[in-house]
Design a protein around this motif. Structure first.
Motif, mmCIF file in Angstrom:
data_model
loop_
_atom_site.group_PDB
_atom_site.id
_atom_site.type_symbol
_atom_site.label_atom_id
_atom_site.label_comp_id
_atom_site.label_asym_id
_atom_site.label_seq_id
_atom_site.Cartn_x
_atom_site.Cartn_y
_atom_site.Cartn_z
ATOM 1 N N PRO A 199 0.818 -1.216 0.000
ATOM 2 C CA PRO A 199 0.000 0.000 0.000
ATOM 3 C C PRO A 199 0.849 1.263 0.000
ATOM 4 O O PRO A 199 1.969 1.270 0.517
ATOM 5 N N GLN A 200 0.279 2.324 -0.572
ATOM 6 C CA GLN A 200 0.934 3.627 -0.524
ATOM 7 C C GLN A 200 0.497 4.362 0.743
ATOM 8 O O GLN A 200 -0.667 4.293 1.148
ATOM 9 N N HIS A 201 1.451 5.090 1.325
ATOM 10 C CA HIS A 201 1.196 5.885 2.526
ATOM 11 C C HIS A 201 1.399 7.354 2.171
ATOM 12 O O HIS A 201 2.423 7.705 1.591
ATOM 13 N N PHE A 202 0.445 8.191 2.555
ATOM 14 C CA PHE A 202 0.437 9.575 2.114
ATOM 15 C C PHE A 202 0.832 10.545 3.216
ATOM 16 O O PHE A 202 0.550 10.323 4.411
ATOM 17 N N GLY A 203 1.471 11.646 2.778
ATOM 18 C CA GLY A 203 1.692 12.774 3.660
ATOM 19 C C GLY A 203 0.424 13.597 3.789
ATOM 20 O O GLY A 203 -0.601 13.276 3.187
ATOM 21 N N ASP A 204 0.498 14.679 4.576
ATOM 22 C CA ASP A 204 -0.678 15.491 4.864
ATOM 23 C C ASP A 204 -0.969 16.538 3.799
ATOM 24 O O ASP A 204 -1.966 17.260 3.892
ATOM 25 N N GLY A 205 -0.110 16.664 2.810
ATOM 26 C CA GLY A 205 -0.371 17.579 1.714
ATOM 27 C C GLY A 205 0.271 18.939 1.884
ATOM 28 O O GLY A 205 0.567 19.386 3.000
ATOM 29 N N THR A 206 0.499 19.601 0.742
ATOM 30 C CA THR A 206 0.972 20.988 0.691
ATOM 31 C C THR A 206 -0.019 21.775 -0.141
ATOM 32 O O THR A 206 -0.272 21.435 -1.295
ATOM 33 N N ARG A 207 -0.575 22.819 0.469
ATOM 34 C CA ARG A 207 -1.532 23.658 -0.253
ATOM 35 C C ARG A 207 -0.766 24.805 -0.904
ATOM 36 O O ARG A 207 -0.174 25.629 -0.219
ATOM 37 N N LEU A 208 -0.770 24.844 -2.219
ATOM 38 C CA LEU A 208 0.006 25.823 -2.980
ATOM 39 C C LEU A 208 -0.930 26.704 -3.792
ATOM 40 O O LEU A 208 -1.772 26.207 -4.545
ATOM 41 N N SER A 209 -0.789 28.012 -3.596
ATOM 42 C CA SER A 209 -1.576 28.981 -4.363
ATOM 43 C C SER A 209 -0.636 29.845 -5.181
ATOM 44 O O SER A 209 0.365 30.348 -4.652
ATOM 45 N N ILE A 210 -0.985 30.023 -6.445
ATOM 46 C CA ILE A 210 -0.141 30.836 -7.333
ATOM 47 C C ILE A 210 -0.990 31.969 -7.890
ATOM 48 O O ILE A 210 -1.997 31.733 -8.562
ATOM 49 N N LEU A 211 -0.549 33.174 -7.584
ATOM 50 C CA LEU A 211 -1.332 34.345 -7.939
ATOM 51 C C LEU A 211 -0.861 34.966 -9.255
ATOM 52 O O LEU A 211 0.302 34.797 -9.643
#
Lengths: 108, 112
Positions: B100-112
């Motif tokens: 199984p794959q194990h995931f990190g908590d994510g990175t929220r990226l916004s580009i203006l």
């Protein structure tokens, strides 16, 4: 690559109800995982289930590999079960393909 | 045991800027992955690695580069950020091909 179709796209339940989520694949898969994405966006591993049946508390999953589908059962649902449920399958080449998810809302 | 750790958790960029997202895993896993998740959609694979020093393209690789110089780290680079790259980025790892794959908590990226 394979196509992954999840149903239903949205589901609203009252606390205590049972539900079944379905995942269909366009091709045979050798890996299959179910995830719960909670309201904070975290992806929680529920099951790794390329075939057969597994249970974990109120949740269970069954994959019928020969018929290219998997089912996720949630019994006695709780408000904390709310979120998006994803299935993802892999045929070869180390690539998981995700479905678009089932948005589950459990009301108190 | 931290599992899969992503740095940073949030970032705002201007169009044209560059940045690198870091994924670190402490489980001695061979395989690592970068995904993006756009609103209302499942995750889509950007790039992946099946071992130290290897990388391969996924479903949506354009505009991204990756490197796996150390087994425990997988870096995702944006050379010239575009608004279309606004997304939540997830890293994952697994021990081997049938695991199984194990995931990190994510990175929220916004580009203006």
């Amino acid at each position: 690559g394979i196509q992954v179709e999840q149903s239903p796209p949205d589901l609203i339940l009252q606390e205590g109800a049972n539900s079944t989520l379905r995942c269909n694949f366009s091709d045979s898969v050798n890996n299959l995982q179910w995830f719960h994405q909670n309201p904070w966006g975290q992806l929680i591993n529920l099951f790794y289930i390329p075939s057969g049946t597994k249970q974990n508390g109120r949740l269970s999953a069954t994959t019928v590999a020969t018929e290219r589908y998997s089912l996720l059962y949630i019994s006695s649902s709780q408000t904390t079960d709310s979120g998006v449920y994803f299935c993802a399958g892999e045929t070869s080449g180390s690539r998981l393909t995700f479905g678009e998810g089932t948005q589950l809302t459990v009301n108190p | 045991n931290a599992g899969v750790t992503q740095t940073p958790k949030f970032r705002v960029l201007k169009t044209g800027q560059s940045m690198t997202l870091l994924c670190a895993q402490d489980m001695n896993h061979e395989y690592m992955y970068w995904y993006r998740q756009d609103p209302g959609m499942g995750l889509r694979l950007i790039h992946y690695s099946v071992g130290e020093g290897t990388t391969a393209k996924g479903e949506v690789p354009d505009g991204y580069n990756v490197s796996r110089l150390k087994k425990q780290n997988f870096l995702l680079g944006l050379e010239s950020a575009a608004p279309s790259q606004t997304s939540v980025y997830f890293c994952a790892s697994r021990r081997g091909g049938n695991q199984p794959q194990h995931f990190g908590d994510g990175t929220r990226l916004s580009i203006l």
